[in-house]
Design a protein around this motif. Structure first.
Motif, mmCIF file in Angstrom:
data_model
loop_
_atom_site.group_PDB
_atom_site.id
_atom_site.type_symbol
_atom_site.label_atom_id
_atom_site.label_comp_id
_atom_site.label_asym_id
_atom_site.label_seq_id
_atom_site.Cartn_x
_atom_site.Cartn_y
_atom_site.Cartn_z
ATOM 1 N N GLN A 51 -16.809 55.301 60.592
ATOM 2 C CA GLN A 51 -17.373 55.557 61.912
ATOM 3 C C GLN A 51 -17.272 57.043 62.252
ATOM 4 O O GLN A 51 -16.192 57.633 62.169
ATOM 5 C CB GLN A 51 -16.643 54.734 62.979
ATOM 6 N N ILE A 52 -18.402 57.621 62.616
ATOM 7 C CA ILE A 52 -18.441 59.016 63.053
ATOM 8 C C ILE A 52 -18.251 59.054 64.559
ATOM 9 O O ILE A 52 -18.995 58.416 65.309
ATOM 10 C CB ILE A 52 -19.780 59.671 62.669
ATOM 11 N N HIS A 53 -17.241 59.789 65.003
ATOM 12 C CA HIS A 53 -16.970 59.944 66.431
ATOM 13 C C HIS A 53 -17.461 61.314 66.874
ATOM 14 O O HIS A 53 -17.012 62.345 66.356
ATOM 15 C CB HIS A 53 -15.476 59.814 66.713
ATOM 16 N N MET A 54 -18.364 61.326 67.850
ATOM 17 C CA MET A 54 -18.846 62.572 68.450
ATOM 18 C C MET A 54 -18.270 62.665 69.855
ATOM 19 O O MET A 54 -18.627 61.890 70.749
ATOM 20 C CB MET A 54 -20.365 62.604 68.484
ATOM 21 N N PHE A 55 -17.355 63.600 70.049
ATOM 22 C CA PHE A 55 -16.705 63.786 71.348
ATOM 23 C C PHE A 55 -17.488 64.840 72.115
ATOM 24 O O PHE A 55 -17.513 66.014 71.740
ATOM 25 C CB PHE A 55 -15.256 64.223 71.133
ATOM 26 N N ILE A 56 -18.159 64.398 73.194
ATOM 27 C CA ILE A 56 -19.146 65.242 73.867
ATOM 28 C C ILE A 56 -18.829 65.366 75.350
ATOM 29 O O ILE A 56 -18.553 64.373 76.033
ATOM 30 C CB ILE A 56 -20.565 64.656 73.675
ATOM 31 N N GLY A 57 -18.853 66.595 75.854
ATOM 32 C CA GLY A 57 -18.724 66.855 77.283
ATOM 33 C C GLY A 57 -20.096 66.940 77.917
ATOM 34 O O GLY A 57 -21.026 67.525 77.343
ATOM 35 N N HIS B 43 -17.584 61.753 76.679
ATOM 36 C CA HIS B 43 -17.976 60.520 76.010
ATOM 37 C C HIS B 43 -17.607 60.605 74.533
ATOM 38 O O HIS B 43 -17.745 61.666 73.910
ATOM 39 C CB HIS B 43 -19.484 60.275 76.135
ATOM 40 N N ASP B 44 -17.146 59.500 74.011
ATOM 41 C CA ASP B 44 -16.943 59.359 72.576
ATOM 42 C C ASP B 44 -18.052 58.460 72.055
ATOM 43 O O ASP B 44 -18.019 57.244 72.238
ATOM 44 C CB ASP B 44 -15.558 58.766 72.282
ATOM 45 N N TYR B 45 -19.063 59.084 71.430
ATOM 46 C CA TYR B 45 -20.158 58.321 70.849
ATOM 47 C C TYR B 45 -19.776 57.961 69.414
ATOM 48 O O TYR B 45 -19.515 58.847 68.589
ATOM 49 C CB TYR B 45 -21.450 59.131 70.860
ATOM 50 N N VAL B 46 -19.734 56.663 69.116
ATOM 51 C CA VAL B 46 -19.305 56.175 67.816
ATOM 52 C C VAL B 46 -20.534 55.684 67.048
ATOM 53 O O VAL B 46 -21.242 54.776 67.493
ATOM 54 C CB VAL B 46 -18.277 55.032 67.961
ATOM 55 N N VAL B 47 -20.779 56.302 65.878
ATOM 56 C CA VAL B 47 -21.984 56.018 65.094
ATOM 57 C C VAL B 47 -21.587 55.524 63.707
ATOM 58 O O VAL B 47 -20.693 56.091 63.063
ATOM 59 C CB VAL B 47 -22.857 57.287 64.968
ATOM 60 N N LEU C 17 -25.758 53.349 66.779
ATOM 61 C CA LEU C 17 -24.725 53.590 67.784
ATOM 62 C C LEU C 17 -23.888 52.326 67.946
ATOM 63 O O LEU C 17 -24.391 51.272 68.306
ATOM 64 C CB LEU C 17 -25.361 53.984 69.115
ATOM 65 N N MET C 18 -22.585 52.444 67.704
ATOM 66 C CA MET C 18 -21.692 51.286 67.755
ATOM 67 C C MET C 18 -20.941 51.200 69.080
ATOM 68 O O MET C 18 -20.574 50.124 69.529
ATOM 69 C CB MET C 18 -20.692 51.347 66.605
ATOM 70 N N ASN C 19 -20.699 52.357 69.704
ATOM 71 C CA ASN C 19 -19.930 52.341 70.952
ATOM 72 C C ASN C 19 -20.197 53.628 71.718
ATOM 73 O O ASN C 19 -20.526 54.671 71.133
ATOM 74 C CB ASN C 19 -18.437 52.194 70.668
#
Length: 412
Positions: free
Chosen positions: A181-187, A207-211, A218-220
């Motif tokens: 799972q790739i976590h993109m931590f975005i402001g 947001h933590d976008y989980v791909v 997009l998983m979460n």
């Protein structure tokens, strides 16, 4: 005809640039300086650069001194600056520079240093763009490129996140790979009028976008609530503290949120501050403020993250103090390292910084910039050095301007 004019203009630019370089270099004398070892292991000082203004009469020049010698950025010709390569902010980071050198094709058009992740198997670049074109439903586009270093296979995904919020800006703070799972931590900055009638205020969400790295799905989408923006006469300010090595794997993201009194007559006072840890594996946000206080850390100062260790550095002109806090165990990892300027043999401590379990200190005595490297785990002094003139001392008319103009940078 147009293409010939372009060639003529470009040729003229190169000739003028080269001429400027050689004429300027011949007219202005640039003395050499370097960081010379005083004690310890010379290799420990090889990553340090000291930047400052050196004066000769009424002239000032920015000089960068390292163990190898000195560099004057203003001396570089227009030609060399123009053709030296783009994205200098990326070349300053050893991990990103290595990816640039090893995978030039993959790195094409990639310029956000917060968007990289690298381990022994994978290199990932993940960026985000907010699309709010007129007549189109607002959405965030997650653009992800993965490179398997063993097979050389590159994959590209674009994942759409529909979001009704009116964002004015979004920015990637961190990218991590947990399992597959790739976590993109975005402001995300969004305009809001909820802050006590202030229609111009800006609300920040993380947001933590989980791909899924195999499909791009997009998983979460985990939204983080930080602070309380309903307080009277209070505004929230935030900043993120990501891993010291930008592309390195990490289980945590660190955030600081300040409650500040709204500006009155240009005065703004900090009412409260909170330090949060976000765990990628569990999606849990933890307020570390109380646990760190119980551990004996009452001032968060300058914070760096190395894996699961927080280094907390505080310094003034006459002292420097380093604490290390383990996020997983919620305990300090060793006794504080505390040194006075007198113990360092310094007239004034300029700054300190930490990296890779080392504490770097910049100070000066008798107008000579000096540096020290300590083991951050036990306080042992590994190296000391000073900026010296390369030549006969009697020949140098240049002197260091030390009043607030010195800076230290660690290359790796």
């Amino acid at each position: 005809m147009r293409r010939y004019w372009i060639s003529i203009v470009l040729s003229a630019f190169i000739i003028v640039g080269l001429g400027t370089y050689y004429v300027y270099g011949a007219v202005v004398d640039f003395p050499g300086y370097k960081i010379s070892k005083v004690s310890g292991d010379v290799n420990e000082g090889s990553k340090i650069s000291v930047q400052g203004n050196f004066a000769n009469g009424g002239r000032y020049q920015l000089l960068i001194a390292t163990a190898e010698g000195s560099d004057y950025p203003n001396r570089r010709s227009a030609y060399s600056q123009f053709f030296s390569g783009t994205r200098p902010w990326m070349n300053d980071q050893a991990d990103i520079r290595q990816i640039l050198n090893d995978h030039r094709s993959f790195m094409r058009s990639k310029g956000n240093i917060n968007s990289f992740y690298k381990d022994d198997e994978w290199i990932i670049y993940a960026d985000a763009v907010f699309n709010n074109a007129f007549g189109v439903k607002s959405e965030i586009v997650l653009s992800i490129d993965t490179l398997n270093q063993t097979s050389g296979v590159v994959k590209h995904y674009e994942t759409i996140v529909e979001d009704p919020m009116d964002y004015s800006q979004i920015f990637v703070e961190d990218v991590q790979l947990i399992g597959e799972q790739i976590h993109m931590f975005i402001g995300q900055h969004s305009k809001t009028n909820q802050n006590k009638g202030n229609s111009n205020s800006s609300k920040v969400e993380y947001h933590d976008y989980v791909v899924d790295m195999n499909s791009g799905a997009l998983m979460n989408n985990i939204s983080l609530a930080l602070g309380d923006n309903t307080k009277d006469n209070v505004e929230l300010f935030d900043r993120s503290i990501m891993n010291t090595i930008y592309s390195a794997p990490s289980d945590h993201a660190i955030l600081i949120v300040y409650d500040e009194q709204k500006r009155v007559n240009d005065y703004m006072g900090i009412i409260d501050e909170h330090l949060y840890s976000y765990a990628y594996k569990t999606g849990v946000l933890t307020d570390l403020s109380d646990t760190m206080l119980k551990a004996g850390i009452d001032d968060i100062g300058d914070i760096r993250l190395d894996g699961h260790i927080l280094t907390i550095l505080n310094y003034e002109e006459d002292f420097i103090k380093l604490s290390r806090y383990n996020i997983d165990t919620e305990k300090v990892t060793n006794e504080d390292i505390s040194l006075s300027a007198q113990q360092l043999g310094a007239e004034k401590i300029i700054m300190g910084t930490t990296k890779n379990n080392k504490l770097y200190i910049l100070f000066y005595k008798n107008d000579i910039p000096k540096v020290a490297v300590l083991d951050a785990t036990n306080g042992a002094i590994l190296y000391t050095g000073e900026v010296v003139y390369e030549g006969e001392a009697s020949e140098s008319k240049w002197t260091m301007n030390t009043e607030g103009r010195l800076y230290m940078q660690i290359a790796d």
